[in-house]
Design a protein around this motif. Structure first.
Motif, PDB file in Angstrom:
ATOM      1  N   ALA A 173      -8.776  -8.864 -15.666  1.00 41.56           N
ATOM      2  CA  ALA A 173      -8.951  -7.863 -16.499  1.00 41.56           C
ATOM      3  C   ALA A 173      -8.319  -6.421 -15.850  1.00 41.56           C
ATOM      4  O   ALA A 173      -7.974  -6.397 -14.865  1.00 41.56           O
ATOM      5  N   SER A 174      -7.951  -5.719 -17.037  1.00 45.27           N
ATOM      6  CA  SER A 174      -7.599  -4.501 -16.628  1.00 45.27           C
ATOM      7  C   SER A 174      -8.429  -3.272 -15.948  1.00 45.27           C
ATOM      8  O   SER A 174      -9.503  -3.635 -16.662  1.00 45.27           O
ATOM      9  N   THR A 175      -8.243  -2.422 -15.404  1.00 49.60           N
ATOM     10  CA  THR A 175      -9.140  -1.398 -14.886  1.00 49.60           C
ATOM     11  C   THR A 175      -9.458  -0.448 -16.262  1.00 49.60           C
ATOM     12  O   THR A 175     -10.759  -0.334 -16.133  1.00 49.60           O
ATOM     13  N   ALA A 176      -8.777  -0.599 -17.139  1.00 51.03           N
ATOM     14  CA  ALA A 176      -9.216   0.342 -18.590  1.00 51.03           C
ATOM     15  C   ALA A 176     -10.037  -0.366 -18.896  1.00 51.03           C
ATOM     16  O   ALA A 176     -11.083  -0.026 -19.579  1.00 51.03           O
ATOM     17  N   TYR A 177     -10.256  -1.606 -19.048  1.00 48.71           N
ATOM     18  CA  TYR A 177     -11.267  -2.546 -19.742  1.00 48.71           C
ATOM     19  C   TYR A 177     -12.819  -2.162 -19.036  1.00 48.71           C
ATOM     20  O   TYR A 177     -13.743  -2.223 -19.922  1.00 48.71           O
ATOM     21  N   PHE A 178     -12.642  -1.938 -17.756  1.00 45.08           N
ATOM     22  CA  PHE A 178     -13.849  -1.794 -17.194  1.00 45.08           C
ATOM     23  C   PHE A 178     -14.525  -0.191 -17.079  1.00 45.08           C
ATOM     24  O   PHE A 178     -15.588   0.032 -16.395  1.00 45.08           O
ATOM     25  N   ARG A 179     -13.657   0.488 -17.716  1.00 43.35           N
ATOM     26  CA  ARG A 179     -14.016   1.785 -17.847  1.00 43.35           C
ATOM     27  C   ARG A 179     -15.517   2.192 -18.299  1.00 43.35           C
ATOM     28  O   ARG A 179     -16.063   2.827 -17.597  1.00 43.35           O
ATOM     29  N   ASP A 180     -15.802   1.436 -19.426  1.00 41.57           N
ATOM     30  CA  ASP A 180     -17.312   1.590 -19.846  1.00 41.57           C
ATOM     31  C   ASP A 180     -18.079   0.333 -19.784  1.00 41.57           C
ATOM     32  O   ASP A 180     -19.184   0.415 -20.481  1.00 41.57           O
ATOM     33  N   LEU A 234     -19.922 -13.772 -18.687  1.00 34.57           N
ATOM     34  CA  LEU A 234     -18.724 -13.494 -19.698  1.00 34.57           C
ATOM     35  C   LEU A 234     -19.204 -13.578 -21.016  1.00 34.57           C
ATOM     36  O   LEU A 234     -18.432 -13.345 -21.805  1.00 34.57           O
ATOM     37  N   VAL A 235     -20.297 -14.254 -21.390  1.00 34.26           N
ATOM     38  CA  VAL A 235     -20.701 -14.068 -22.870  1.00 34.26           C
ATOM     39  C   VAL A 235     -20.882 -12.829 -23.292  1.00 34.26           C
ATOM     40  O   VAL A 235     -20.948 -12.647 -24.292  1.00 34.26           O
ATOM     41  N   GLU A 236     -21.173 -11.812 -22.374  1.00 32.69           N
ATOM     42  CA  GLU A 236     -21.363 -10.529 -22.797  1.00 32.69           C
ATOM     43  C   GLU A 236     -20.086  -9.779 -22.818  1.00 32.69           C
ATOM     44  O   GLU A 236     -20.149  -8.584 -23.130  1.00 32.69           O
ATOM     45  N   HIS A 237     -19.020 -10.502 -22.809  1.00 28.94           N
ATOM     46  CA  HIS A 237     -17.673  -9.772 -22.667  1.00 28.94           C
ATOM     47  C   HIS A 237     -16.787 -10.232 -23.822  1.00 28.94           C
ATOM     48  O   HIS A 237     -16.927 -11.409 -24.360  1.00 28.94           O
ATOM     49  N   ASN A 238     -15.579  -9.540 -23.976  1.00 25.18           N
ATOM     50  CA  ASN A 238     -14.654  -9.669 -24.959  1.00 25.18           C
ATOM     51  C   ASN A 238     -13.582 -10.757 -24.087  1.00 25.18           C
ATOM     52  O   ASN A 238     -12.819 -10.300 -23.495  1.00 25.18           O
ATOM     53  N   CYS A 239     -13.548 -11.928 -24.521  1.00 27.86           N
ATOM     54  CA  CYS A 239     -12.799 -12.936 -23.787  1.00 27.86           C
ATOM     55  C   CYS A 239     -11.700 -13.231 -24.757  1.00 27.86           C
ATOM     56  O   CYS A 239     -11.836 -13.438 -25.790  1.00 27.86           O
ATOM     57  N   LEU A 240     -10.302 -13.272 -24.076  1.00 26.92           N
ATOM     58  CA  LEU A 240      -8.997 -13.694 -24.791  1.00 26.92           C
ATOM     59  C   LEU A 240      -8.725 -15.022 -24.553  1.00 26.92           C
ATOM     60  O   LEU A 240      -8.590 -15.669 -23.271  1.00 26.92           O
ATOM     61  N   VAL A 241      -8.635 -15.866 -25.613  1.00 27.89           N
ATOM     62  CA  VAL A 241      -8.519 -17.328 -25.405  1.00 27.89           C
ATOM     63  C   VAL A 241      -7.212 -17.774 -25.748  1.00 27.89           C
ATOM     64  O   VAL A 241      -6.541 -17.242 -26.848  1.00 27.89           O
ATOM     65  N   TYR A 242      -6.535 -18.577 -24.950  1.00 24.72           N
ATOM     66  CA  TYR A 242      -5.161 -19.184 -25.077  1.00 24.72           C
ATOM     67  C   TYR A 242      -5.848 -20.502 -26.097  1.00 24.72           C
ATOM     68  O   TYR A 242      -6.299 -21.295 -25.346  1.00 24.72           O
ATOM     69  N   ALA A 243      -5.199 -20.408 -27.161  1.00 29.33           N
ATOM     70  CA  ALA A 243      -5.478 -21.557 -27.821  1.00 29.33           C
ATOM     71  C   ALA A 243      -4.844 -22.952 -27.758  1.00 29.33           C
ATOM     72  O   ALA A 243      -5.614 -23.872 -28.082  1.00 29.33           O
ATOM     73  N   ARG A 244      -3.856 -22.886 -26.868  1.00 25.45           N
ATOM     74  CA  ARG A 244      -3.189 -24.137 -26.294  1.00 25.45           C
ATOM     75  C   ARG A 244      -3.950 -24.815 -25.240  1.00 25.45           C
ATOM     76  O   ARG A 244      -3.635 -25.850 -24.699  1.00 25.45           O
ATOM     77  N   ALA A 293      -2.147  -8.637 -23.613  1.00 25.39           N
ATOM     78  CA  ALA A 293      -3.406  -8.436 -24.338  1.00 25.39           C
ATOM     79  C   ALA A 293      -4.202  -8.067 -23.145  1.00 25.39           C
ATOM     80  O   ALA A 293      -5.128  -6.908 -23.407  1.00 25.39           O
ATOM     81  N   VAL A 294      -4.230  -8.649 -22.035  1.00 28.37           N
ATOM     82  CA  VAL A 294      -5.184  -8.432 -20.985  1.00 28.37           C
ATOM     83  C   VAL A 294      -4.608  -7.009 -20.172  1.00 28.37           C
ATOM     84  O   VAL A 294      -5.422  -6.229 -19.952  1.00 28.37           O
ATOM     85  N   LEU A 295      -3.333  -6.850 -20.204  1.00 25.87           N
ATOM     86  CA  LEU A 295      -2.629  -5.692 -19.679  1.00 25.87           C
ATOM     87  C   LEU A 295      -3.106  -4.560 -20.434  1.00 25.87           C
ATOM     88  O   LEU A 295      -3.406  -3.272 -19.985  1.00 25.87           O
ATOM     89  N   LEU A 354      -7.659  -5.218 -23.706  1.00 29.84           N
ATOM     90  CA  LEU A 354      -8.307  -5.737 -24.687  1.00 29.84           C
ATOM     91  C   LEU A 354      -9.562  -6.373 -24.295  1.00 29.84           C
ATOM     92  O   LEU A 354     -10.477  -6.670 -25.135  1.00 29.84           O
ATOM     93  N   GLY A 355      -9.342  -7.210 -23.079  1.00 31.71           N
ATOM     94  CA  GLY A 355     -10.742  -8.072 -22.644  1.00 31.71           C
ATOM     95  C   GLY A 355     -10.213  -8.793 -21.416  1.00 31.71           C
ATOM     96  O   GLY A 355      -9.470  -8.482 -20.907  1.00 31.71           O
ATOM     97  N   ILE A 356     -11.101  -9.684 -21.093  1.00 31.49           N
ATOM     98  CA  ILE A 356     -10.783 -10.502 -19.942  1.00 31.49           C
ATOM     99  C   ILE A 356     -10.244 -11.965 -20.420  1.00 31.49           C
ATOM    100  O   ILE A 356     -10.470 -12.479 -21.448  1.00 31.49           O
ATOM    101  N   ALA A 357      -9.431 -12.589 -19.351  1.00 34.88           N
ATOM    102  CA  ALA A 357      -8.596 -13.593 -19.584  1.00 34.88           C
ATOM    103  C   ALA A 357      -8.452 -14.551 -18.235  1.00 34.88           C
ATOM    104  O   ALA A 357      -8.556 -13.850 -17.135  1.00 34.88           O
TER     105      ALA A 357
END
Length: 312
Positions: A166-173, A183-193, A229-231, A234-237
């Motif tokens: 994740a980016s530092t910005a994502y963990f700011r708050d 991870l269920v408490e976070h916004n996770c970015l899913v690669y559909a393939r 997106a992770v950069l 937006l979320g964790i990947a």
């Protein structure tokens, strides 16, 4: 009429189900391919194909002839290869690979490959979907993950090791998760393939495996889109180290869950099962196997480039 050329066209028409597709492969016109098949039928005095506006279908005679043509063409190619070992491979090698992997891990090696084999031309297509090698006229493909297709031979050339980032910005708050279950408490970015979809698999420090079903507001079928997106925060990947190792090294992204490694995925070259391996396919496999052994992003030491961040 060159009967061997006509037989090759006939086999490819059956395999692709399209006169136009074969014409594109041969850099000719659809009427030319149609004339070859018609000439073959006239010579044999049988109808090989029935044609409709929707599909092509083999007649009974066509089915028998198709099997014999495949065997004959394989034998001819094997005969040529058996006396051509001392010569450089030539012709066009048609290769398919995933988009991001091609961009970051294949393209940089092509100059060296083509300099070593100057008589080869490379036709590279990049797509994140699983292509039909026979139907699309592909000699070999690079695939990441388990290969279960019994019609293909898979040769392992490397491994994709992955990290949770994740980016530092994502963990700011937000608070950084300490276990996969968090991870269920976070916004996770899913690669559909990804074969497992939104079920992420991890290896615990004890060696056991665990899986977590994650959720998030973005699912996308492009790994380069996941990178961006992770950069952006937006979320964790969960991503391959070869995809974003440069961002980790520059500390634009941070690795989390360092004690829980996402399950590694093998990297294979796959090609159609047959009686022999064409020289141009064999030289590609040998070249990339040797190069990837020295490539820290895709070798068995694939975590080494980012080891410093993993030990913090």
């Amino acid at each position: 009429m060159d009967r061997l050329d006509c037989m090759q066209s006939f086999v490819r028409v059956v395999e692709t189900g399209s006169f136009s597709a074969v014409a594109r492969e041969c850099n000719t016109t659809q009427p030319t391919i149609s004339k070859q098949i018609a000439a073959l039928e006239a010579y044999l005095d049988v109808q090989l194909l029935t044609r409709s506006t929707r599909k092509l279908q083999l007649t009974q005679e066509g089915e028998r002839f198709f099997e014999h043509c495949q065997a004959l063409l394989d034998a001819a190619a094997e005969a040529i290869a058996s006396v051509g070992q001392r010569q450089n491979p030539s012709g066009t090698l048609r290769v398919n690979c995933p988009v991001a992997f091609g961009q970051y891990q294949v393209i940089p090696y092509l100059k060296g490959f083509l300099e070593r084999y100057p008589d080869l031309k490379l036709a590279l297509t990049m797509s994140d979907r699983v292509v039909d090698l026979v139907g699309e006229g592909i000699d070999l493909a690079i695939r990441i993950g388990t290969v279960n297709d019994p019609t293909l031979i898979a040769h392992r050339i490397g491994v994709t090791r992955r990290v949770t980032v994740a980016s530092t910005a994502y963990f700011r708050d937000l608070q950084e998760p300490k276990t996969p279950e968090a991870l269920v408490e976070h916004n996770c970015l899913v690669y559909a393939r990804l074969a497992t979809g939104n079920e992420w698999h991890f290896q615990r420090p004890t060696g056991e495996t665990t899986q977590v079903t994650v959720t998030g507001n973005l699912q996308v079928d492009s790994s380069t889109a996941i990178r961006e997106a992770v950069l952006s925060g937006l979320g964790i990947a969960v991503c391959p180290v070869w995809l974003l190792g440069d961002l980790i090294q520059s500390e634009q992204l941070q690795v989390i869950l360092k004690a829980y490694q996402p399950t590694p995925l093998p990297i294979h070259v796959v090609y159609r099962r047959g009686r022999f391996i064409p020289a141009k396919v064999r030289c590609f496999i040998e070249y990339f196997t040797n190069e990837f052994e020295l490539n820290p992003w895709v070798s068995d030491d694939g975590m080494q480039p980012i080891a410093a961040q993993l030990t913090r």
